[in-house]
Design a protein around this motif. Structure first.
Motif, PDB file in Angstrom:
ATOM      1  N   UNK A   1       0.776  -1.183   0.198  1.00 34.39           N
ATOM      2  CA  UNK A   1       0.042  -0.037   0.167  1.00 34.39           C
ATOM      3  C   UNK A   1       0.771   1.276   0.089  1.00 34.39           C
ATOM      4  N   UNK A   2       2.008   1.209   0.768  1.00 31.08           N
ATOM      5  CA  UNK A   2       2.821   2.298   0.755  1.00 31.08           C
ATOM      6  C   UNK A   2       3.404   2.618  -0.753  1.00 31.08           C
ATOM      7  N   UNK A   3       3.736   1.533  -1.518  1.00 34.26           N
ATOM      8  CA  UNK A   3       4.290   1.769  -2.676  1.00 34.26           C
ATOM      9  C   UNK A   3       3.122   2.410  -3.599  1.00 34.26           C
ATOM     10  N   UNK A   4       1.991   2.275  -3.330  1.00 35.16           N
ATOM     11  CA  UNK A   4       0.775   2.740  -4.244  1.00 35.16           C
ATOM     12  C   UNK A   4       0.815   4.441  -3.785  1.00 35.16           C
ATOM     13  N   UNK A   5       1.074   4.539  -2.670  1.00 34.67           N
ATOM     14  CA  UNK A   5       0.909   5.950  -2.043  1.00 34.67           C
ATOM     15  C   UNK A   5       2.239   6.709  -2.644  1.00 34.67           C
ATOM     16  N   UNK A   6       3.323   6.061  -2.780  1.00 36.62           N
ATOM     17  CA  UNK A   6       4.599   6.758  -3.321  1.00 36.62           C
ATOM     18  C   UNK A   6       4.440   6.853  -4.897  1.00 36.62           C
ATOM     19  N   UNK A   7       3.414   6.222  -5.467  1.00 40.17           N
ATOM     20  CA  UNK A   7       3.626   6.084  -6.889  1.00 40.17           C
ATOM     21  C   UNK A   7       2.406   6.571  -7.692  1.00 40.17           C
ATOM     22  N   UNK A   8       1.274   6.791  -6.898  1.00 40.77           N
ATOM     23  CA  UNK A   8      -0.139   7.155  -7.717  1.00 40.77           C
ATOM     24  C   UNK A   8      -0.338   8.323  -7.026  1.00 40.77           C
ATOM     25  N   UNK A   9      -0.434   9.319  -7.708  1.00 37.93           N
ATOM     26  CA  UNK A   9      -0.978  10.652  -7.501  1.00 37.93           C
ATOM     27  C   UNK A   9      -2.274  10.698  -6.929  1.00 37.93           C
ATOM     28  N   UNK A  10      -2.618  11.578  -6.088  1.00 34.29           N
ATOM     29  CA  UNK A  10      -3.804  11.921  -5.460  1.00 34.29           C
ATOM     30  C   UNK A  10      -5.071  12.134  -6.621  1.00 34.29           C
ATOM     31  N   UNK A  11      -4.351  12.878  -7.556  1.00 32.19           N
ATOM     32  CA  UNK A  11      -5.513  13.230  -8.726  1.00 32.19           C
ATOM     33  C   UNK A  11      -5.943  12.004  -9.384  1.00 32.19           C
ATOM     34  N   UNK A  12      -5.012  10.830  -9.690  1.00 33.76           N
ATOM     35  CA  UNK A  12      -5.448   9.824 -10.365  1.00 33.76           C
ATOM     36  C   UNK A  12      -6.253   9.120  -9.577  1.00 33.76           C
ATOM     37  N   UNK A  13      -6.016   8.912  -8.529  1.00 29.40           N
ATOM     38  CA  UNK A  13      -6.984   8.240  -7.275  1.00 29.40           C
ATOM     39  C   UNK A  13      -8.280   8.643  -7.197  1.00 29.40           C
ATOM     40  N   UNK A  14      -8.165  10.056  -7.392  1.00 30.79           N
ATOM     41  CA  UNK A  14      -9.649  10.801  -7.248  1.00 30.79           C
ATOM     42  C   UNK A  14     -10.473  10.522  -8.488  1.00 30.79           C
ATOM     43  N   UNK A  15      -9.915  10.525  -9.698  1.00 29.69           N
ATOM     44  CA  UNK A  15     -10.370   9.949 -10.844  1.00 29.69           C
ATOM     45  C   UNK A  15     -11.100   8.531 -10.965  1.00 29.69           C
ATOM     46  N   UNK A  16     -10.158   7.663  -9.991  1.00 27.14           N
ATOM     47  CA  UNK A  16     -10.688   6.332  -9.912  1.00 27.14           C
ATOM     48  C   UNK A  16     -11.871   6.415  -9.254  1.00 27.14           C
ATOM     49  N   UNK A  17     -12.036   7.298  -8.058  1.00 27.47           N
ATOM     50  CA  UNK A  17     -13.117   7.366  -7.172  1.00 27.47           C
ATOM     51  C   UNK A  17     -14.301   7.919  -7.846  1.00 27.47           C
ATOM     52  N   UNK A  18     -14.218   8.797  -8.870  1.00 23.42           N
ATOM     53  CA  UNK A  18     -15.431   9.301  -9.534  1.00 23.42           C
ATOM     54  C   UNK A  18     -15.864   8.173 -10.488  1.00 23.42           C
ATOM     55  N   UNK A  19     -14.981   7.458 -11.070  1.00 28.12           N
ATOM     56  CA  UNK A  19     -15.404   6.465 -12.041  1.00 28.12           C
ATOM     57  C   UNK A  19     -16.055   5.416 -11.088  1.00 28.12           C
ATOM     58  N   UNK A  20     -15.740   4.949 -10.230  1.00 23.48           N
ATOM     59  CA  UNK A  20     -16.459   3.884  -9.168  1.00 23.48           C
ATOM     60  C   UNK A  20     -17.884   4.317  -8.456  1.00 23.48           C
ATOM     61  N   UNK A  21     -18.068   5.755  -8.633  1.00 21.12           N
ATOM     62  CA  UNK A  21     -19.215   6.338  -8.135  1.00 21.12           C
ATOM     63  C   UNK A  21     -20.465   5.876  -9.112  1.00 21.12           C
ATOM     64  N   UNK A  22     -19.880   6.004 -10.607  1.00 21.51           N
ATOM     65  CA  UNK A  22     -20.772   5.584 -11.359  1.00 21.51           C
ATOM     66  C   UNK A  22     -21.396   4.090 -11.509  1.00 21.51           C
ATOM     67  N   UNK A  23     -20.694   3.252 -10.522  1.00 22.91           N
ATOM     68  CA  UNK A  23     -21.442   1.990 -10.481  1.00 22.91           C
ATOM     69  C   UNK A  23     -22.258   1.598  -9.491  1.00 22.91           C
TER      70      UNK A  23
END
Length: 293
Positions: free
Chosen positions: A270-292
Motif C-alpha cells: 500500500x505504501x508503494x501505491x501511495x508513493x507512486x500513484x498521485x492523489x488526482x489519479x486516485x480521485x479520478x478512480x473514485x469518480x469512476x467508481x461512483x458511476x457503478x
C-alpha cells in the motif's frame, strides 16, 4: 423465482445459487447507502420460499452454496431459516453451505444455541456489514447500533462456532478521522472468528444523506492518500488470523492476503501505491467508481 430487486452478491459468490427470503433492507437508513432504497422491507412467506427452492436446480444447476437475497436475509425469523435449510437440502442436495448478507442486529433475537443449530443446518460465513467499530461514526451514519452491541453479537456467533465475513468501510469518518476509525474497528474485531475481512472505501453517490451533507459543506471526505494511511493502520492494528480481501471497485488496489503472515508485505505494498500513484489519479478512480453505484 421471486427476486424483488436485482441479485446482489459479492464477486466471490458468483458460483452460488440465490434464494430470496427477505426483500429490501430491515434498516434502510444508513447515511452512506443507496442500495435497496426502491424496495420496502418484507419477509418472504414460507410458501414462496419453498416454491423458489424447488426451482433452484432449473436456474443454478447443482450449486454447493446458496447466498440468500435481500439486503439482510438473516433478518428472517429463526424458524423460517431453519425450515428453508431443511427444504434446500431436500430439493438441492448439492448444497453444502448457506450464506448471505446480514446486519449485525439480525442476530439480536437468535440465541447462541439457535446459532449452533443454524450452523449444523449448513449456515456458514454470513457477510456482516459492521462497517465500523467507532461509536462516533456509527451514530453519524445512523447504523442503528453501537460498538458494544456489535461486539456482543459477534461474540455470540463466535461462541456458536459460526465464523463470519466482516467488512471495513475505509474513509467512513471523513477527513482527519481515519486513524481513530482504523484502531477502533480493528479492536472490535479482536478475538472474533472472522474468516475474511473485506474492505471497501466510502464513495458518495446522489440520494444518500452523506452526499447531501457534503454538498452543504457539512461533511468533508477523506483524501485518497489519507484513506490508504487509514487502511495501513487498520491492517497494522488487526490481531485476527483471517484473510484480508480487497477487490471492491471503490478501492484502488486488489489484494488477497493471509493475516498476520502477510501483514508487513501488505502494508508495504500500500505504501508503494501511495508513493507512486498521485492523489488526482486516485480521485479520478473514485469518480469512476461512483458511476457503478
Amino acid at each position: 423465482m421471486h427476486f424483488t430487486s436485482c441479485i446482489n452478491r459479492p464477486p466471490y459468490e458468483a458460483a452460488s445459487g440465490f434464494l430470496q427470503v427477505t426483500s429490501g433492507c430491515s434498516h434502510a437508513s444508513c447515511a452512506f447507502c443507496s442500495y435497496f432504497k426502491d424496495t420496502r422491507f418484507n419477509k418472504s412467506p414460507m410458501e414462496e420460499i419453498e416454491a423458489d427452492i424447488k426451482e433452484i436446480p432449473d436456474y443454478f444447476g447443482a450449486p454447493e452454496r446458496i447466498f440468500l437475497q435481500g439486503a439482510d436475509g438473516f433478518a428472517a425469523d429463526y424458524d423460517v431459516l431453519m425450515k428453508a435449510a431443511e427444504l434446500i437440502h431436500k430439493y438441492v442436495p448439492s448444497v453444502k453451505t448457506i450464506g448471505g448478507y446480514a446486519r449485525i442486529d439480525n442476530f439480536r433475537n437468535k440465541t447462541v444455541e439457535q446459532l449452533k443449530n443454524m450452523k449444523a443446518a449448513g449456515f456458514a460465513e454470513p457477510y456482516i456489514g459492521v462497517e465500523s467499530g467507532d461509536d462516533n461514526i456509527l451514530k453519524m451514519v445512523n447504523k442503528g447500533y453501537d460498538a458494544a452491541f456489535a461486539r456482543e453479537q459477534m461474540e455470540k456467533l463466535t461462541a456458536a462456532g459460526m465464523s463470519f465475513i466482516a467488512n471495513f468501510l475505509n474513509g467512513l469518518g471523513g477527513a482527519c478521522y481515519g486513524l481513530a476509525h482504523a484502531q477502533k474497528t480493528a479492536k472490535i474485531y479482536e478475538g472474533m472468528d472472522i474468516s475474511m475481512i473485506e474492505v471497501s472505501s466510502l464513495t458518495l453517490v446522489p440520494k444518500t444523506i452523506l452526499y447531501r451533507r457534503r454538498e452543504k459543506g457539512e461533511f468533508a471526505e477523506a483524501g485518497e492518500h489519507e484513506r490508504l494511511e487509514e487502511m495501513q493502520e487498520f491492517i497494522r492494528c488487526l490481531k485476527n488470523k483471517t484473510v484480508f480481501l480487497s477487490e471492491h471497485i471503490s478501492v484502488p488496489f486488489r489484494a488477497k492476503a493471509n493475516l498476520p503472515e502477510d501483514k508487513e508485505e501488505l502494508i508495504n505494498g500500500i505504501q508503494k501505491i501511495m508513493d507512486n500513484l498521485p492523489e488526482e489519479k486516485m480521485q479520478a478512480h473514485r469518480q469512476m467508481a461512483a458511476n457503478y453505484f
